[in-house]
Every structure is written in structure tokens, then in C-alpha cells.
Design an enzyme around this catalytic site. Sequence first.
Site, PDB file in Angstrom:
ATOM      1  N   ARG A  15       1.070  -1.103  -0.028  1.00  0.00           N
ATOM      2  CA  ARG A  15      -0.075  -0.059  -0.213  1.00  0.00           C
ATOM      3  C   ARG A  15       0.996   1.237   0.029  1.00  0.00           C
ATOM      4  NH1 ARG A  15      -3.584  -1.426   5.148  1.00  0.00           N
ATOM      5  NH2 ARG A  15      -1.654  -2.492   5.788  1.00  0.00           N
ATOM      6  N   LYS A  75       2.249   1.635   7.125  1.00  0.00           N
ATOM      7  CA  LYS A  75       2.650   1.020   8.557  1.00  0.00           C
ATOM      8  C   LYS A  75       3.446   1.408   9.426  1.00  0.00           C
ATOM      9  CE  LYS A  75       1.770  -2.924   8.711  1.00  0.00           C
ATOM     10  NZ  LYS A  75       0.512  -3.623   9.361  1.00  0.00           N
ATOM     11  N   TYR A  94      -0.595   4.106  10.642  1.00  0.00           N
ATOM     12  CA  TYR A  94      -0.662   3.002  11.614  1.00  0.00           C
ATOM     13  C   TYR A  94       0.439   3.180  12.679  1.00  0.00           C
ATOM     14  CZ  TYR A  94      -4.930   1.443   9.256  1.00  0.00           C
ATOM     15  OH  TYR A  94      -5.957   1.304   8.697  1.00  0.00           O
ATOM     16  N   HIS A  96       0.152   1.044  16.008  1.00  0.00           N
ATOM     17  CA  HIS A  96       0.137   0.000  17.017  1.00  0.00           C
ATOM     18  C   HIS A  96       1.288  -0.238  17.873  1.00  0.00           C
ATOM     19  CE1 HIS A  96      -3.367  -1.401  14.605  1.00  0.00           C
ATOM     20  NE2 HIS A  96      -2.446  -1.237  13.415  1.00  0.00           N
ATOM     21  N   GLU A 118      -5.047   4.130  14.012  1.00  0.00           N
ATOM     22  CA  GLU A 118      -5.747   3.346  14.800  1.00  0.00           C
ATOM     23  C   GLU A 118      -6.457   3.738  16.000  1.00  0.00           C
ATOM     24  OE1 GLU A 118      -2.518   2.780  14.590  1.00  0.00           O
ATOM     25  OE2 GLU A 118      -2.075   2.621  16.492  1.00  0.00           O
ATOM     26  N   ASP A 270      -5.735 -11.396  13.988  1.00  0.00           N
ATOM     27  CA  ASP A 270      -4.856 -10.290  14.514  1.00  0.00           C
ATOM     28  C   ASP A 270      -4.817 -10.168  15.988  1.00  0.00           C
ATOM     29  OD1 ASP A 270      -7.541  -9.162  13.950  1.00  0.00           O
ATOM     30  OD2 ASP A 270      -6.425  -7.338  13.411  1.00  0.00           O
TER      31      ASP A 270
END
Length: 370
Positions: A15, A75, A94, A96, A118, A270
Site C-alpha cells: 500500500r 505501516k 498506523y 500499533h 488506529e 490479529d
Amino acid sequence: MKVGVPKEIKTHEYRVGLTPGAAREYVAAGHHVAIETNAGAGIGATDDDYRNAGATVLTSAAEVFASSEMIVKVKEPQPSEWAQLRENHILFTYLHLAPDPDQARGLLESGCTAIAYETVTDAHGGLPLLAPMSEVAGRLAIEAAGSALKRSTGGRGLLIGGVPGVQPARIVVIGGGVVGTHAARMAVGLGAEVTIIDRSIIRLRELDELFEGRVRTRFSTIESVEEEVFAADVVIGAVLVPGASAPKLVSRSMLGWMRKRAVLVDVAIDQGGCFETSHPTTHAEPTYEVDGVIHYCVANMPGAVPLTSSQALNNATLPFGLALANKGFSAVLENPYLRTGLNVHRGRLTYKAVAESLGLPFSPIEQAAA
Ligand SMILES: NC(=O)c1ccc[n+]([C@@H]2O[C@H](COP(=O)([O-])OP(=O)(O)OC[C@H]3O[C@@H](n4cnc5c(N)ncnc54)[C@H](O)[C@@H]3O)[C@@H](O)[C@H]2O)c1
């Protein structure tokens, strides 16, 4: 604002942070967009597509980081990327962070301002920048099941929709949220017989209205899950308990009671997966078999369709990204939804749950910004 888009470098990530269409919106709003050469290759977008959108194409990530004030990615930043972040950078991607102390240290040491897709919220308390990927994964789940049911891939040779005179596949979706709704939509569209199980009666009422009787709904109990799973050709695992691992709703002992070569698609993998026998798989080897039941447990399903996923992600991130580009850090202070997205600012963690998970000090935004 000088907006920079480096090429994604995480393994098998195709992406891109800004599609040419999104880059054009930033340029139209008066911003400067610099993109690394070939950043759009994974979605078939050429450097010329970006030039035609008004962006500047640079030959290396280093040039993009050095010349930009705001970095838009997909990412979480990789070690070579943390090293290039500085105090005047706004990072929008993102993250995380909770399970990732190394990245957290890298971001804290850089001094940058990092907004995590997120944790950005919307007026309904939803997570608008996670939802598009759940939509993609839900729809893909039915394609994955259809392919796993084919004889050529080791399945039992069943066509999801059947044909006139032959009964279609029975598809059971556990969890009627974003993933589950989109899986059900695809399954109904193909002509399957669909049941959605959820533990929220309010959600079941909404689904009943939405599908106008074309899906059966059942309240989630041990009994209803057993009855539906034992009679299913396909089970889609789409549950989420926010902040917790997925509950194990299908045990190993239940597999023996299921139809032979039935398919389990565990989208919730996930979050640890909702079937006891699930373990993460990859697009290269997506399925495995336990007790005669086929399991599909790919942890990054949207990665299979980067073109659709990049466009869906950009549609959702664009208004927030433009607000950041227009106003800089003030947008975070003024916009309550971007405010919840702020995870790191000037060497401090500003998202409480992330700080707690990492065992590091938490700073309220005003304190970090002072
Ligand atoms: N594998 C992938 O590539 C991928 C991609 C996107 C999302 N996901 C995952 O898919 C899962 C679902 O995401 P979502 O966006 O649809 O979440 P969501 O919050 O929109 O929906 C979850 C639903 O599960 C229901 N639920 C919770 N416990 C249940 C139980 N015991 N029985 C029945 N239903 C129950 C909830 O009521 C809710 O309706 C998450 O774990 C998410 O991380 C995976």
C-alpha cells in the site's frame, strides 16, 4: 505544509500513504507533496501519475524525510525510518505502539509528533481509520472461503451460491460488526444461506433491518454457536472485544462435529483468533487443516488487495490529513477526533492505554505541549 510520502519498506507491504488522487487533494489545498520514487508501484501508480497530480518525486526516502514537515505512511515506521524522524515532523500512520517498545523508544527519542490511525475516533465513538480495512477483510473473507471450498485447492468442491436446484453454501458469521457485516453482504450477494451471530441484541436488530430478512440472526450463546457451526460449510470469525484477545468460541473438540472439509476463516486472528486451533498464516500459504476442517488465518488480509485497500484507506484518512496539513499541531488541539489519535509528542507518550501497556509514563496532551 510540506507533506512527504516515503515508499513503504515493511515486508510484503504494497500500500502507499497517499494515492495520486489524494496527493492531488493536498496540492489543491495549497500544500507541497514530495513522494519517493516508485512509492506507488505496489498499486500500479507511476511517478508520472504523481507528477500529474502536482507532486514532486524524490529519489530516496532520506530526501523525503529531510525536506518534509509531515510524513504520511501506512505501516508503523521501521528502525531506519525512526532514525530520520525529527522534532518538527508530524507523523500520520498506523502505529500499533502498545506491543512495540522498540518503536515507542524510537519515536520518543526522535521528538516527533505521531498520530496513530488506529486511535483516531469519530463522532459515534467508532474508529474511522480502522473501519476501511475491516470492510476489505470482511469482503475478502468470503472470497477466501470460496477459494478454500474449491476441489482444486483441496476443498470439498462446493460453489458458494449453488445453482438453481442445488442448495448453496451455509455461511455462519460470528460477530456482526464491520468485518461481519461486509462478509455477510458478500455472501448474500453470491446467494449463500447466511446466519450472523452476535452477543449484542441491538446489533442483531440493526442487521435484521439492514438485510431485510435475507440473513438469519442469532444471539451468541454456547448452544447457538454449536448448532450453527456444526451445520455450516463456512464459518467466518469476526468478533472483537475492544482491548482484549478474541474469545475462543470454537474449540478443537467441536471440529469433529463439523462437516468434513468445512472452512473456518478467522479474520480475528490479529487479536489471537476466535477458534482454538487458529494460528496466523500468510498470503503465500493461507490455509492448513486440523481434524478435517480447513483453516484460513491470514493476519494482514487487506495486503492482498493493495489497490482497493490504499484507496479505501486514503478516503478515510484524507479529511484528517488535510486538517493536519492546514493547521499543523493546532489541528490536534482543536479537533477532538485527531486529539485521540495523538500517541507521541515531543518525547512523551500522550495515549494512556499505550503508556500503560508499555509501562512508561503518560503525559496529558496539554502537559506534553507546554
Ligand atoms: N485479519 C485481518 O487482516 C483483519 C483485518 C481487519 C480487521 N481484523 C479483525 O477483525 C476483527 C473484527 O473487527 P471489526 O472491525 O468487525 O470489529 P467490530 O467491533 O466492528 O465488531 C465486532 C463484533 O463482535 C461482536 N462480538 C464480541 N464478542 C462476541 C461473542 N462472544 N459472540 C458473538 N459476537 C461477539 C461484537 O458485539 C461486535 O458486533 C478484529 O479482531 C479486527 O482486528 C482483521
